[in-house]
Design an enzyme around this catalytic site. Structure first.
Site, PDB file in Angstrom:
ATOM      1  N   CYS A  23      -3.889  26.319  -3.372  1.00 52.33           N
ATOM      2  CA  CYS A  23      -4.383  25.249  -4.257  1.00 52.33           C
ATOM      3  C   CYS A  23      -3.492  24.011  -4.239  1.00 52.33           C
ATOM      4  O   CYS A  23      -3.893  22.943  -4.679  1.00 52.33           O
ATOM      5  CB  CYS A  23      -4.512  25.762  -5.687  1.00 52.33           C
ATOM      6  SG  CYS A  23      -5.553  27.202  -5.799  1.00 52.33           S
ATOM      7  N   HIS A  37      -4.656  20.341 -11.499  1.00 54.58           N
ATOM      8  CA  HIS A  37      -5.459  21.318 -10.754  1.00 54.58           C
ATOM      9  C   HIS A  37      -6.418  21.979 -11.735  1.00 54.58           C
ATOM     10  O   HIS A  37      -6.038  22.345 -12.844  1.00 54.58           O
ATOM     11  CB  HIS A  37      -4.531  22.355 -10.111  1.00 54.58           C
ATOM     12  CG  HIS A  37      -5.268  23.498  -9.474  1.00 54.58           C
ATOM     13  ND1 HIS A  37      -6.370  23.308  -8.675  1.00 54.58           N
ATOM     14  CD2 HIS A  37      -5.062  24.842  -9.534  1.00 54.58           C
ATOM     15  CE1 HIS A  37      -6.800  24.487  -8.266  1.00 54.58           C
ATOM     16  NE2 HIS A  37      -6.029  25.432  -8.771  1.00 54.58           N
ATOM     17  N   ASN A  51     -13.067  26.232  -9.948  1.00 57.55           N
ATOM     18  CA  ASN A  51     -11.790  26.119  -9.231  1.00 57.55           C
ATOM     19  C   ASN A  51     -12.083  25.959  -7.743  1.00 57.55           C
ATOM     20  O   ASN A  51     -12.538  26.898  -7.091  1.00 57.55           O
ATOM     21  CB  ASN A  51     -10.950  27.379  -9.502  1.00 57.55           C
ATOM     22  CG  ASN A  51      -9.594  27.335  -8.807  1.00 57.55           C
ATOM     23  OD1 ASN A  51      -9.340  26.471  -7.968  1.00 57.55           O
ATOM     24  ND2 ASN A  51      -8.733  28.277  -9.156  1.00 57.55           N
TER      25      ASN A  51
HETATM   26  O1  UT7 Z   1      -6.035  28.328  -8.733  1.00 56.60           O
HETATM   27  C1  UT7 Z   1      -4.979  29.164  -8.431  1.00 56.60           C
HETATM   28  C2  UT7 Z   1      -4.347  29.774  -9.607  1.00 56.60           C
HETATM   29  N1  UT7 Z   1      -5.277  30.581 -10.349  1.00 56.60           N
HETATM   30  C3  UT7 Z   1      -5.212  30.571 -11.671  1.00 56.60           C
HETATM   31  O2  UT7 Z   1      -4.425  29.820 -12.208  1.00 56.60           O
HETATM   32  C4  UT7 Z   1      -6.041  31.541 -12.441  1.00 56.60           C
HETATM   33  C5  UT7 Z   1      -5.210  32.143 -13.544  1.00 56.60           C
HETATM   34  N2  UT7 Z   1      -5.871  33.145 -14.326  1.00 56.60           N
HETATM   35  C6  UT7 Z   1      -6.900  32.900 -15.161  1.00 56.60           C
HETATM   36  O3  UT7 Z   1      -7.428  31.783 -15.179  1.00 56.60           O
HETATM   37  C7  UT7 Z   1      -7.367  33.961 -16.090  1.00 56.60           C
HETATM   38  O4  UT7 Z   1      -6.455  35.032 -16.054  1.00 56.60           O
HETATM   39  C8  UT7 Z   1      -8.804  34.512 -15.783  1.00 56.60           C
HETATM   40  C9  UT7 Z   1      -9.849  33.473 -16.139  1.00 56.60           C
HETATM   41  C10 UT7 Z   1      -8.905  34.887 -14.324  1.00 56.60           C
HETATM   42  C11 UT7 Z   1      -9.085  35.749 -16.628  1.00 56.60           C
HETATM   43  O5  UT7 Z   1      -8.930  35.447 -17.999  1.00 56.60           O
HETATM   44  P1  UT7 Z   1      -8.065  36.377 -18.945  1.00 56.60           P
HETATM   45  O6  UT7 Z   1      -8.176  35.831 -20.290  1.00 56.60           O
HETATM   46  O7  UT7 Z   1      -6.696  36.487 -18.347  1.00 56.60           O
HETATM   47  O8  UT7 Z   1      -8.846  37.723 -18.876  1.00 56.60           O
HETATM   48  P2  UT7 Z   1      -8.347  39.171 -18.381  1.00 56.60           P
HETATM   49  O9  UT7 Z   1      -8.286  39.211 -16.892  1.00 56.60           O
HETATM   50  O10 UT7 Z   1      -7.126  39.572 -19.155  1.00 56.60           O
HETATM   51  O11 UT7 Z   1      -9.559  40.065 -18.873  1.00 56.60           O
HETATM   52  C12 UT7 Z   1      -9.897  40.185 -20.265  1.00 56.60           C
HETATM   53  C13 UT7 Z   1     -11.156  41.001 -20.374  1.00 56.60           C
HETATM   54  C14 UT7 Z   1     -11.117  42.302 -19.562  1.00 56.60           C
HETATM   55  O12 UT7 Z   1     -11.807  43.276 -20.293  1.00 56.60           O
HETATM   56  P3  UT7 Z   1     -11.017  44.384 -21.169  1.00 56.60           P
HETATM   57  O13 UT7 Z   1     -10.139  45.105 -20.182  1.00 56.60           O
HETATM   58  O14 UT7 Z   1     -10.231  43.606 -22.179  1.00 56.60           O
HETATM   59  O15 UT7 Z   1     -12.112  45.209 -21.734  1.00 56.60           O
HETATM   60  C15 UT7 Z   1     -11.888  41.957 -18.336  1.00 56.60           C
HETATM   61  O16 UT7 Z   1     -12.486  43.089 -17.736  1.00 56.60           O
HETATM   62  O17 UT7 Z   1     -12.255  40.248 -19.856  1.00 56.60           O
HETATM   63  C16 UT7 Z   1     -12.936  41.030 -18.878  1.00 56.60           C
HETATM   64  N3  UT7 Z   1     -13.513  40.133 -17.904  1.00 56.60           N
HETATM   65  C17 UT7 Z   1     -14.734  39.595 -18.015  1.00 56.60           C
HETATM   66  N4  UT7 Z   1     -15.695  39.727 -18.956  1.00 56.60           N
HETATM   67  C18 UT7 Z   1     -16.815  39.041 -18.780  1.00 56.60           C
HETATM   68  C19 UT7 Z   1     -12.934  39.680 -16.757  1.00 56.60           C
HETATM   69  N5  UT7 Z   1     -13.786  38.863 -16.113  1.00 56.60           N
HETATM   70  C20 UT7 Z   1     -14.900  38.804 -16.877  1.00 56.60           C
HETATM   71  C21 UT7 Z   1     -16.113  38.102 -16.741  1.00 56.60           C
HETATM   72  N6  UT7 Z   1     -17.043  38.248 -17.711  1.00 56.60           N
HETATM   73  N7  UT7 Z   1     -16.391  37.298 -15.694  1.00 56.60           N
END
Ligand code: UT7
Length: 324
Positions: A115, A251, A281
Site C-alpha cells: 500500500c 491511505h 482499500n
Molecule cells: O491496507 C493495508 C493495511 N490494512 C489495514 O490497515 C487493515 C487493518 N485492519 C482492519 O481494518 C480491521 O482489522 C478489519 C476491518 C479487517 C476487521 O475489523 P475488526 O474490528 O478488527 O474485526 P475483527 O477481525 O476483530 O472481527 C470482529 C468480528 C469477528 O467475529 P467474532 O469472532 O467477534 O464473533 C469476525 O468474525 O467480526 C467478524 N467479521 C465480520 N462480520 C461481518 C469479520 N469480518 C466480517 C464481515 N462481516 N465482513
C-alpha cells in the site's frame, strides 16, 4: 543557487466502471452493510471486469494526470508504477505503460511496497528531480486487488477495490515536495501477505487458489501506531505545527485508522480527505486517487500544505509533506 523542487503539476485517476456495493456483498458472504460501514467506513468499491487489467486503469490515470499537467509523452523522462498486481512479471508495468502512452527511452520501472508503493515512488522521483537527474516524472499507483482476493473470506473480501491514481511531478523553483519519509519492518511479514511468487510456488499457485492473508486486528494496531508516528515525523522535519497543515490525504484502509491519525494531529475530519466509502482499500492506488478527487473538486488549492501517508504489507509505511 535556486533550489530545485519537485512539484505536482497534474493528477489523474482511472477506475473500473463496475461497482460492488455492500448490499451486493451480502449475497456473496455472511456479512452486512451495517458491519462493513461501522467497522471500515466502506460503502462500495470498483471492481475490474474480466477483460480489464491493472494496466488499463494505470493508463487512464496517467493520461488524465498528463492532460492536467499539460505535458505530452516527449516531456516525461521517468516512469514509476507502484503495484503488487502487475499485469505480468516482465516487462515491468512502467515499460508496459510507456508503450501504451508512446513514451520512449526514459527509465521506467515498477516497484512493490504494497500500500505504500506510491509514496515510495514519489520519494524516488522527488530525489531524481532534486538531484537534476529528471525533470518530469510520471508516477502511478495501480492495483487490481480483486484478482488476489478470496471471495469466500468475509474478513478480507469486503475491504478491497481496484483502480489507479497518477501524478506528474516536475522540477520547479517553488516547493513542491517538502520532505518524504519511508520506513519498513520485515518482522511483520506474516501479518499481511500474498504467499505465491514466481520463485516460490506453493501448490495452490497452480490451482489459482492463492489469496491475500491478513491478521486484521493485529495489522490495525501496528498501522495506528506507525501512522501516528510518521505524520509527526514529517511535521517535525519541517518545523511545521499541525495547525499549519491544510489537508491530510491518508491511505484509505479503514476509517477508524484514519480517524486515529487525525486525532494524533488534532485535525478536524473536515480537513481529512476520505474516499474509502467509494473506493474501499485500493492499496497503493488509494492516496493518488484521493488526491485527484480533491484536486479536481477544488478543495485543495495551490499553495496549501498537504500531508500524504500510507501503510501496508511488509510492513512498509511512508509519508510526504508538500505544498500543493
Ligand atoms: O491496507 C493495508 C493495511 N490494512 C489495514 O490497515 C487493515 C487493518 N485492519 C482492519 O481494518 C480491521 O482489522 C478489519 C476491518 C479487517 C476487521 O475489523 P475488526 O474490528 O478488527 O474485526 P475483527 O477481525 O476483530 O472481527 C470482529 C468480528 C469477528 O467475529 P467474532 O469472532 O467477534 O464473533 C469476525 O468474525 O467480526 C467478524 N467479521 C465480520 N462480520 C461481518 C469479520 N469480518 C466480517 C464481515 N462481516 N465482513
Amino acid at each position: 543557487m535556486i533550489p530545485v523542487y519537485a512539484r505536482i503539476t497534474g493528477t489523474g485517476r482511472g477506475l473500473p466502471e463496475k461497482i460492488l456495493t455492500n448490499k451486493d456483498l451480502e449475497e456473496i458472504v455472511d456479512t452486512t452493510d451495517e458491519w462493513i460501514r461501522a467497522r471500515t467506513g466502506i460503502e462500495r468499491r470498483h471492481i475490474a471486469a474480466d477483460n480489464e487489467t491493472n494496466l488499463d486503469f494505470c493508463e487512464q490515470a496517467a493520461r488524465n494526470a498528463m492532460q492536467a499537467a499539460g505535458v505530452g509523452p516527449k516531456d516525461i523522462d521517468m516512469v514509476i508504477v507502484g503495484t503488487t498486481t502487475p499485469d505480468q512479471v516482465f516487462p515491468n508495468m512502467g515499460c508496459l505503460l510507456q508503450r501504451r502512452l508512446g513514451i520512449h527511452g526514459c527509465p521506467a520501472f515498477s516497484l512493490e511496497a504494497a500500500c505504500t508503493g506510491f509514496i515510495y515512488a514519489l520519494d524516488i522521483a522527488n530525489k531524481y528531480i532534486r538531484s537534476g537527474s529528471a525533470k518530469c516524472a510520471l508516477i502511478v499507483g495501480g492495483e487490481t486487488l480483486s484478482r488476489m482476493t478470496d471471495w469466500n473470506d468475509r474478513g478480507t473480501c469486503v475491504l478491497f477495490g481496484d483502480g489507479a491514481g497518477a501524478v506528474v511531478l516536475e522540477a520547479s523553483d517553488e516547493a513542491g515536495i517538502l520532505s518524504t519519509h519511508l520506513h519498513a519492518d520485515g518482522q511483520y511479514a506474516d501479518l499481511l501477505y500474498f504467499p505465491s511468487g514466481v520463485s516460490k510456488k506453493p501448490e495452490d499457485f497452480y490451482a489459482r487458489r492463492d489469496f491475500i492473508h491478513m491478521k486484521g486486528s493485529e495489522v490495525f494496531k501496528v498501522a495506528v501506531t506507525k501512522l501516528g508516528e510518521i505524520v509527526l515525523e514529517a511535521l517535525k522535519a519541517n518545523n511545521m505545527p499541525a495547525e499549519k497543515l491544510d489537508w491530510l490525504v491518508p491511505h484509505q484502509a479503514n476509517l477508524r485508522i484514519i480517524e486515529a491519525t487525525a486525532r494524533k494531529l488534532k485535525m478536524p475530519m473536515q480537513r481529512v480527505i476520505l474516499t474509502i466509502q467509494d473506493h474501499g482499500n485500493t492499496s497503493t492506488a488509494s492516496v493518488p486517487m484521493a488526491l485527484d478527487v480533491v484536486v479536481r473538486d477544488g478543495r485543495i488549492q495551490r499553495g496549501q500544505t498537504v500531508l500524504l501517508e500510507a501503510f501496508g504489507g511488509g510492513f512498509t509505511w511512508g509519508a510526504a509533506l508538500l505544498r500543493y
